[in-house]
Design a protein around this motif. Structure first.
Motif, PDB file in Angstrom:
ATOM      1  N   LYS A   4      46.242  69.037  61.868  1.00 16.75           N
ATOM      2  CA  LYS A   4      46.089  68.795  60.490  1.00 16.75           C
ATOM      3  C   LYS A   4      47.407  69.048  59.993  1.00 16.75           C
ATOM      4  N   ASP A  12      50.148  50.505  63.806  1.00 17.60           N
ATOM      5  CA  ASP A  12      49.347  51.233  64.681  1.00 17.60           C
ATOM      6  C   ASP A  12      49.754  52.577  64.750  1.00 17.60           C
ATOM      7  N   ASN A  13      50.789  53.083  64.456  1.00 16.41           N
ATOM      8  CA  ASN A  13      51.290  54.571  64.358  1.00 16.41           C
ATOM      9  C   ASN A  13      52.580  54.617  63.644  1.00 16.41           C
ATOM     10  N   LYS A  58      51.850  59.518  65.241  1.00 16.69           N
ATOM     11  CA  LYS A  58      51.017  59.965  64.424  1.00 16.69           C
ATOM     12  C   LYS A  58      50.060  58.595  63.985  1.00 16.69           C
ATOM     13  N   TYR A  59      48.694  58.958  64.033  1.00 21.67           N
ATOM     14  CA  TYR A  59      47.827  57.762  63.824  1.00 21.67           C
ATOM     15  C   TYR A  59      46.954  58.129  62.277  1.00 21.67           C
ATOM     16  N   SER A  60      46.401  57.181  61.938  1.00 17.43           N
ATOM     17  CA  SER A  60      45.679  57.376  60.623  1.00 17.43           C
ATOM     18  C   SER A  60      46.598  57.653  59.516  1.00 17.43           C
ATOM     19  N   VAL A  61      47.796  57.099  59.351  1.00 12.61           N
ATOM     20  CA  VAL A  61      48.659  57.849  58.328  1.00 12.61           C
ATOM     21  C   VAL A  61      48.181  57.113  57.044  1.00 12.61           C
ATOM     22  N   PRO A  62      47.856  57.863  56.010  1.00 14.17           N
ATOM     23  CA  PRO A  62      47.417  57.109  54.730  1.00 14.17           C
ATOM     24  C   PRO A  62      48.377  56.634  53.748  1.00 14.17           C
ATOM     25  N   GLU A  71      44.943  65.009  52.064  1.00 11.85           N
ATOM     26  CA  GLU A  71      43.886  64.587  52.759  1.00 11.85           C
ATOM     27  C   GLU A  71      44.324  64.485  54.268  1.00 11.85           C
ATOM     28  N   GLU A  72      45.480  64.579  54.592  1.00 11.05           N
ATOM     29  CA  GLU A  72      46.008  64.823  56.011  1.00 11.05           C
ATOM     30  C   GLU A  72      45.433  66.287  56.439  1.00 11.05           C
ATOM     31  N   GLN A 114      44.381  64.277  61.681  1.00 14.29           N
ATOM     32  CA  GLN A 114      44.747  62.871  62.448  1.00 14.29           C
ATOM     33  C   GLN A 114      45.218  63.382  63.982  1.00 14.29           C
ATOM     34  N   GLN A 115      44.736  62.209  64.640  1.00 18.00           N
ATOM     35  CA  GLN A 115      45.533  62.244  66.127  1.00 18.00           C
ATOM     36  C   GLN A 115      46.957  62.184  66.098  1.00 18.00           C
TER      37      GLN A 115
END
Length: 121
Positions: free
Chosen positions: A14, A110-111, A100-104, A20-21, A26-27
């Motif tokens: 986290k 991809d990352n 870092k993945y799922s970056v808003p 949000e992050e 996120q992974q």
């Protein structure tokens, strides 16, 4: 000289600047490359003559799972500090990559990856 690499250590964290992050998390993936003289370990076949990658793994896992950072650069610097403190006398340098993945943020990718390197001798 030689290198020990641990690739794609995976953690759910986290970390991040945005709320949000820190709420959703996120992974991240971490690669670490240790540079050191492996001559003695190659001759002796004794872990005492090298750096235990299991201990490096434990050190990284502890830092990642017990601390939170706004920036991946902050996490990377803390990991490098930990490695230097515990193993700096045996290493010449450490290269660390954190993905870092799922970056808003908008866009298709991809990352996000940061890379930091530190020399010890």
């Amino acid at each position: 000289m030689g290198k020990i690499r641990i690739n794609n250590l995976k953690y759910f964290t986290k970390n991040g600047v945005l709320k949000e992050e820190r709420v959703l998390g996120q992974q991240i993936e971490i690669d670490v490359e240790l540079s050191l003289d492996l001559t003695a370990a190659g001759k002796s076949d004794d872990v005492a003559d090298t750096v235990s990658y299991a201990e490096i793994n434990d050190l990284i896992a502890k830092r990642v799972t017990t601390s939170s950072y706004n920036l991946m650069e902050g996490l990377a610097a803390a990991i490098l500090d930990d490695i230097q403190k515990d193993f700096g006398n045996r290493l010449t340098s450490v290269l660390l990559r954190i993905r870092k993945y799922s970056v808003p943020m908008p866009g298709l990718f991809d990352n996000i990856e940061i890379e930091m390197e530190r020399a010890f001798k």
